[in-house]
Design an enzyme around this catalytic site. Structure first.
Site, PDB file in Angstrom:
ATOM      1  N   ASP A   1      61.302  30.708  19.138  1.00  0.00           N
ATOM      2  CA  ASP A   1      60.587  31.951  19.414  1.00  0.00           C
ATOM      3  C   ASP A   1      59.686  32.295  18.238  1.00  0.00           C
ATOM      4  OD1 ASP A   1      59.784  34.246  20.719  1.00  0.00           O
ATOM      5  OD2 ASP A   1      61.621  35.377  20.313  1.00  0.00           O
ATOM      6  N   LYS A   2      58.856  33.303  18.455  1.00  0.00           N
ATOM      7  CA  LYS A   2      57.977  33.827  17.403  1.00  0.00           C
ATOM      8  C   LYS A   2      58.147  35.333  17.360  1.00  0.00           C
ATOM      9  CE  LYS A   2      54.233  35.601  18.240  1.00  0.00           C
ATOM     10  NZ  LYS A   2      53.316  36.776  18.166  1.00  0.00           N
ATOM     11  N   HIS A   3      58.136  35.887  16.151  1.00  0.00           N
ATOM     12  CA  HIS A   3      58.091  37.350  16.042  1.00  0.00           C
ATOM     13  C   HIS A   3      56.944  37.723  15.128  1.00  0.00           C
ATOM     14  CE1 HIS A   3      59.388  41.499  15.797  1.00  0.00           C
ATOM     15  NE2 HIS A   3      59.049  41.432  14.514  1.00  0.00           N
ATOM     16  N   SER A   4      56.155  38.703  15.553  1.00  0.00           N
ATOM     17  CA  SER A   4      55.079  39.203  14.708  1.00  0.00           C
ATOM     18  C   SER A   4      55.447  40.594  14.225  1.00  0.00           C
ATOM     19  CB  SER A   4      53.785  39.263  15.527  1.00  0.00           C
ATOM     20  OG  SER A   4      52.887  40.177  14.934  1.00  0.00           O
TER      21      SER A   4
ATOM     22  N   THR B   1      53.543  43.819  23.050  1.00  0.00           N
ATOM     23  CA  THR B   1      53.319  42.744  24.021  1.00  0.00           C
ATOM     24  C   THR B   1      53.656  43.185  25.449  1.00  0.00           C
ATOM     25  OG1 THR B   1      53.649  41.087  22.333  1.00  0.00           O
ATOM     26  CG2 THR B   1      54.001  40.368  24.585  1.00  0.00           C
TER      27      THR B   1
ATOM     28  N   ARG C   1      66.031  56.112  11.595  1.00  0.00           N
ATOM     29  CA  ARG C   1      65.112  55.821  10.482  1.00  0.00           C
ATOM     30  C   ARG C   1      63.733  56.399  10.761  1.00  0.00           C
ATOM     31  NH1 ARG C   1      65.034  49.832  10.763  1.00  0.00           N
ATOM     32  NH2 ARG C   1      63.420  49.999   9.178  1.00  0.00           N
TER      33      ARG C   1
ATOM     34  N   SER D   1      66.777  44.790  10.868  1.00  0.00           N
ATOM     35  CA  SER D   1      66.474  45.294  12.209  1.00  0.00           C
ATOM     36  C   SER D   1      65.820  44.194  13.052  1.00  0.00           C
ATOM     37  CB  SER D   1      65.535  46.501  12.061  1.00  0.00           C
ATOM     38  OG  SER D   1      64.913  46.816  13.272  1.00  0.00           O
TER      39      SER D   1
ATOM     40  N   LYS E   1      67.891  41.398  16.066  1.00  0.00           N
ATOM     41  CA  LYS E   1      67.474  41.239  17.473  1.00  0.00           C
ATOM     42  C   LYS E   1      67.129  39.786  17.772  1.00  0.00           C
ATOM     43  CE  LYS E   1      64.780  44.794  16.710  1.00  0.00           C
ATOM     44  NZ  LYS E   1      63.948  45.969  16.629  1.00  0.00           N
ATOM     45  N   LYS E   2      66.471  39.131  16.828  1.00  0.00           N
ATOM     46  CA  LYS E   2      66.061  37.739  17.075  1.00  0.00           C
ATOM     47  C   LYS E   2      67.276  36.799  17.052  1.00  0.00           C
ATOM     48  CE  LYS E   2      62.086  38.341  18.211  1.00  0.00           C
ATOM     49  NZ  LYS E   2      61.475  37.843  19.446  1.00  0.00           N
TER      50      LYS E   2
HETATM   51  N1  URA Z   1      60.190  46.506  13.798  1.00  0.00           N
HETATM   52  C1  URA Z   1      61.524  46.506  14.012  1.00  0.00           C
HETATM   53  O1  URA Z   1      61.996  45.960  14.999  1.00  0.00           O
HETATM   54  N2  URA Z   1      62.308  47.098  13.096  1.00  0.00           N
HETATM   55  C2  URA Z   1      61.840  47.699  11.995  1.00  0.00           C
HETATM   56  O2  URA Z   1      62.608  48.202  11.210  1.00  0.00           O
HETATM   57  C3  URA Z   1      60.458  47.702  11.799  1.00  0.00           C
HETATM   58  C4  URA Z   1      59.642  47.092  12.711  1.00  0.00           C
END
Ligand code: URA
Length: 424
Positions: free
Chosen positions: A81-84, A121, A169, A184, A188-189
């Site tokens: 996967d990719k996360h931006s 997205t 937060r 964070s 999730k990833k």
């Molecule tokens: N995106 C996230 O998922 N978590 C953060 O803390 C900041 C950006």
């Protein structure tokens, strides 16, 4: 365990024990024992005191364990996967997911919606008539097995601790802490179940962390967390000083992504997408050249299959804004600067983004860059198009753009798009 003792320990700069961390995250995610003000105090203490790397690894693992970790072993292909970290005009996922799927991997992209000046997205995909973001885990696994790529909203059980902590937060000025951002994102990833991950950490005025040193530190921290949790992770730092490609806005970005999938599109968007695809193909151990695969046209077919599998209809007209105005430059010369953050705020004010999580977005609103930094311009030439559903929105967008554009006497030196690469 004593919540106050945990807060005091971090306030005074001590490392939290593994037991303290797992107890705190588990109980905060469940609700009941730890009050929001206590979690806010701990977040603020972490903001100022930071976390050691093994401490942060335990914190992140506890966040992953607060929910379930998807089992993607049944998809029959390597998963990557990719996360931006988010930017303006960042429609890369719409091209990259079908491209890497066409190269032979499965891409489980669980995405979010946009907030503030950065687009999301899911908002872009939802501009496609009929497309639905919400999929069950079995549907996702089936789609990955059959089509290769999925873009969908995260299921409710992915890192529930993050959902509570992030909301907290957001209202306590503790978002921009590197350990809290890194845990964070990576919780999730990691919970998504991917074998490997490429991070696109943006740098520049439109980025979440504009300065290169902070972006690099975030990238290093996330790569370390991925590797310590069994997810092979590489990060690219990529430029976000100006819009990526030429469009910022949901349907406008879908059109541009389709242009790239059909062999055209802006050079900067193609370059960043292929750099990320090369990293993903290498991590997944694929014997494929993403540039050649893109040229073959197969990723465009995969995108069509992905959209259709989620109810979308690419043969239907995409939404088009009923009102369009242009922004011109006064002098002739070269476009030296087209500030990314300002364009992002303008697109947001035109309706493309949201201020609060529950707001709706306009699928058709946004900004088209008719010229980009480095282009020669004439006096009076239109350089931006503003698209909106309501003409009343144009004034606020123009206000955001007031100091966004510089015309200079000499052609500016092009800056690299790929700023750095970080691996473990
Ligand atoms: N995106 C996230 O998922 N978590 C953060 O803390 C900041 C950006």
């Amino acid at each position: 365990m004593d919540t106050v003792e945990i807060i005091r320990a971090k306030r005074d700069g001590h490392r939290l024990t593994d037991d303290q961390i797992t107890w705190f995250i588990d109980n905060y995610a469940r609700g009941g024992v730890i009050a929001d003000e206590q979690a806010a105090a701990l977040a603020m203490a972490i903001f100022f005191r930071g976390m050691q790397s093994d401490e942060l690894a335990t914190w992140t693992r506890a966040m992953v364990d607060s929910g379930s970790r998807l089992d993607l072993s049944g998809v029959g292909r390597p998963t990557v996967d990719k996360h931006s970290t988010g930017g303006v005009g960042d429609k890369v996922s719409l091209i990259l997911v079908p491209l890497v799927a066409a190269c032979g991997a499965a891409v489980p992209q669980l995405s979010g919606r946009g907030l503030g000046h950065t687009g999301g997205t899911l908002d872009k995909m939802e501009a496609i008539p009929g497309w639905r973001a919400s999929l069950g885990v079995d549907e996702m696994v089936d789609q990955m097995r059959q089509v290769g790529g999925v873009i969908a909203g995260a299921t409710g059980d992915i890192s529930p601790a993050d959902r509570r902590l992030y909301a907290l937060r957001d209202v306590t000025a503790t978002v921009d802490s590197i350990p809290l951002i890194a845990s964070s994102i990576m919780s999730k990833k990691i919970a998504e179940g991917t074998d490997s991950l490429v991070l696109d950490v943006k740098v520049g005025s439109g980025a979440f962390l504009p300065e290169v040193d902070r972006a690099r530190e975030l990238a290093r921290t996330m790569v370390g967390l991925g590797e310590s949790n069994g997810v092979r992770t590489v990060a690219l730092l990529t430029a976000m000083h100006t819009v990526l490609g030429r469009t910022a806005g949901n349907a406008l970005e879908v059109v541009e992504a389709l242009e790239v999938l059909e062999g055209g599109g802006p050079a900067d968007l193609v370059e960043v997408t292929l750099a990320l695809a090369d990293e993903m193909a290498a991590l997944a151990g694929l014997d494929a050249d993403p540039a050649a695969v893109l040229a073959s046209g197969r990723p465009r077919e995969v995108f069509g299959e992905m959209v259709a599998a989620q109810g979308g209809d690419l043969s239907a007209d995409l939404p088009v804004a009923p009102h369009v105005e242009v922004v011109t430059v006064d002098e002739a010369g070269w476009l030296g600067r087209l500030d990314c953050l300002s364009v992002g705020i303008a697109a947001w004010r035109l309706g493309a983004g949201r201020a609060r999580k529950e707001d709706a977005v306009s699928p058709s609103a946004g900004v088209v860059c008719l010229a980009k930094p480095g282009d020669a311009v004439q006096a009076g030439q239109p350089v931006l198009e503003l698209h909106a559903e309501e003409p009343a929105l144009f004034d606020a967008a123009r206000e955001a753009l007031r100091d966004a554009i510089d015309v200079v006497d000499e052609a500016p030196v092009p800056q690299p798009l790929i700023v750095d690469r970080i691996e473990a």
